[in-house]
Design a protein around this motif. Structure first.
Motif, PDB file in Angstrom:
ATOM      1  N   GLU A 139       0.822  -1.214   0.000  1.00  0.00           N
ATOM      2  CA  GLU A 139       0.000   0.000   0.000  1.00  0.00           C
ATOM      3  C   GLU A 139       0.858   1.266   0.000  1.00  0.00           C
ATOM      4  OE1 GLU A 139      -0.631  -2.449   2.469  1.00  0.00           O
ATOM      5  OE2 GLU A 139      -2.190  -3.362   1.247  1.00  0.00           O
ATOM      6  N   ASP A 140       2.113   1.145   0.425  1.00  0.00           N
ATOM      7  CA  ASP A 140       3.023   2.290   0.500  1.00  0.00           C
ATOM      8  C   ASP A 140       3.783   2.532  -0.795  1.00  0.00           C
ATOM      9  OD1 ASP A 140       2.455   2.631   3.276  1.00  0.00           O
ATOM     10  OD2 ASP A 140       3.835   0.987   3.707  1.00  0.00           O
ATOM     11  N   ASN A 141       3.562   1.713  -1.795  1.00  0.00           N
ATOM     12  CA  ASN A 141       4.330   1.756  -3.041  1.00  0.00           C
ATOM     13  C   ASN A 141       4.530   3.194  -3.535  1.00  0.00           C
ATOM     14  OD1 ASN A 141       5.751   0.714  -5.174  1.00  0.00           O
ATOM     15  ND2 ASN A 141       3.980  -0.110  -6.251  1.00  0.00           N
ATOM     16  N   GLY A 142       5.787   3.604  -3.648  1.00  0.00           N
ATOM     17  CA  GLY A 142       6.127   4.927  -4.158  1.00  0.00           C
ATOM     18  C   GLY A 142       6.022   6.056  -3.153  1.00  0.00           C
ATOM     19  N   SER A 143       5.758   5.755  -1.886  1.00  0.00           N
ATOM     20  CA  SER A 143       5.626   6.780  -0.848  1.00  0.00           C
ATOM     21  C   SER A 143       6.693   6.590   0.222  1.00  0.00           C
ATOM     22  CB  SER A 143       4.256   6.677  -0.169  1.00  0.00           C
ATOM     23  OG  SER A 143       3.220   6.816  -1.095  1.00  0.00           O
ATOM     24  N   TYR A 144       7.055   7.686   0.894  1.00  0.00           N
ATOM     25  CA  TYR A 144       7.994   7.595   2.002  1.00  0.00           C
ATOM     26  C   TYR A 144       7.285   7.062   3.247  1.00  0.00           C
ATOM     27  CZ  TYR A 144      11.848   9.997  -0.273  1.00  0.00           C
ATOM     28  OH  TYR A 144      12.880  10.323  -1.098  1.00  0.00           O
ATOM     29  N   VAL A 145       7.961   6.138   3.937  1.00  0.00           N
ATOM     30  CA  VAL A 145       7.429   5.508   5.142  1.00  0.00           C
ATOM     31  C   VAL A 145       8.504   5.559   6.227  1.00  0.00           C
ATOM     32  CG1 VAL A 145       6.754   3.271   6.114  1.00  0.00           C
ATOM     33  CG2 VAL A 145       5.868   3.977   3.901  1.00  0.00           C
ATOM     34  N   PRO A 146       8.131   5.927   7.472  1.00  0.00           N
ATOM     35  CA  PRO A 146       9.116   5.912   8.564  1.00  0.00           C
ATOM     36  C   PRO A 146       9.588   4.483   8.820  1.00  0.00           C
ATOM     37  CG  PRO A 146       6.901   6.303   9.421  1.00  0.00           C
ATOM     38  CD  PRO A 146       6.788   6.293   7.933  1.00  0.00           C
ATOM     39  N   PHE A 147      10.912   4.320   8.899  1.00  0.00           N
ATOM     40  CA  PHE A 147      11.471   2.970   8.954  1.00  0.00           C
ATOM     41  C   PHE A 147      12.359   2.735  10.176  1.00  0.00           C
ATOM     42  CE2 PHE A 147      13.679  -0.706   6.910  1.00  0.00           C
ATOM     43  CZ  PHE A 147      12.546  -1.419   6.557  1.00  0.00           C
ATOM     44  N   ILE A 148      13.147   3.727  10.569  1.00  0.00           N
ATOM     45  CA  ILE A 148      14.060   3.599  11.713  1.00  0.00           C
ATOM     46  C   ILE A 148      14.065   4.934  12.467  1.00  0.00           C
ATOM     47  CG2 ILE A 148      16.452   3.207  12.456  1.00  0.00           C
ATOM     48  CD1 ILE A 148      16.924   1.713   9.823  1.00  0.00           C
TER      49      ILE A 148
END
Length: 191
Positions: A118-127
């Motif tokens: 669902e996040d494809n191509g979007s920035y997501v918080p990871f660390i």
């Protein structure tokens, strides 16, 4: 302490999720926030190795450095989920409204989580990283830090996934699915 969030973004195909391998080493470029010329590139940080802070602070951290002309050590800590929730609460800035009655951190849009289809191509918080006297400004995948689950449920472990060239592809033979990660990008923002 300043809280930094590493965000990732990628174009994914045939992938349900991308997670960070537990205890994976992290490679960052860092700089002295009060000096433009003091930088260290490709510093490898082991989140399982803790260094005791000298003095009366007694804080544990994963990396420290003494910049030129400074007497105090600058420190960086890779935060686990509980420490991230606490740090986000302390930050005082709201990344979004939390659900009434929630424990605080899970509904915060800045809370690190796996990257999903669902996040494809979007920035997501990871660390999440907590720093004093260090500004992380770039992330370098080294290979071995990501675990990928295909849409069919097959798990490619960290030894198989190498994003050091910013893309990766494989084939899930069990489910007859081609999978790929391309256009991998990252950014680091302060909270």
């Amino acid at each position: 302490m300043v809280l930094y969030i590493l965000y990732i973004k990628a174009d994914i195909e045939g992938i349900e999720s991308i997670k960070l391998q537990p205890n994976a080493n992290i490679c960052l470029d860092i700089r002295n926030p009060i000096s433009d010329y003091e930088i260290r590139e490709k510093v490898v940080i082991d989140p399982t190795e803790f260094i005791e802070q000298d003095g009366n602070l007694g804080e544990k951290h994963n990396f420290n450095i003494t910049w030129e002309g400074n007497k105090k050590k600058s420190v960086l800590t890779v935060l686990d989920p509980e420490a991230t929730k606490t740090a986000l609460k302390k930050s005082g800035k709201k990344g979004g409204k939390s659900k009434k009655g929630s424990s605080g951190g899970d509904s915060d849009p800045r809370m690190p989580r796996p990257y999903t289809e669902e996040d494809n191509g979007s920035y997501v918080p990871f660390i999440a990283l907590e720093c004093r006297g260090i500004e992380p400004y770039a992330f370098h995948p080294m290979g071995g830090e990501f675990v990928v689950r295909s849409e069919g449920g097959f798990v490619f472990d960290s030894e198989e996934v190498d994003l050091s060239e910013d893309d990766w592809a494989d084939y899930d033979a069990e489910n007859d699915i081609s999978i790929s990660i391309s256009e991998f990008e990252s950014k680091i923002d302060s909270v």
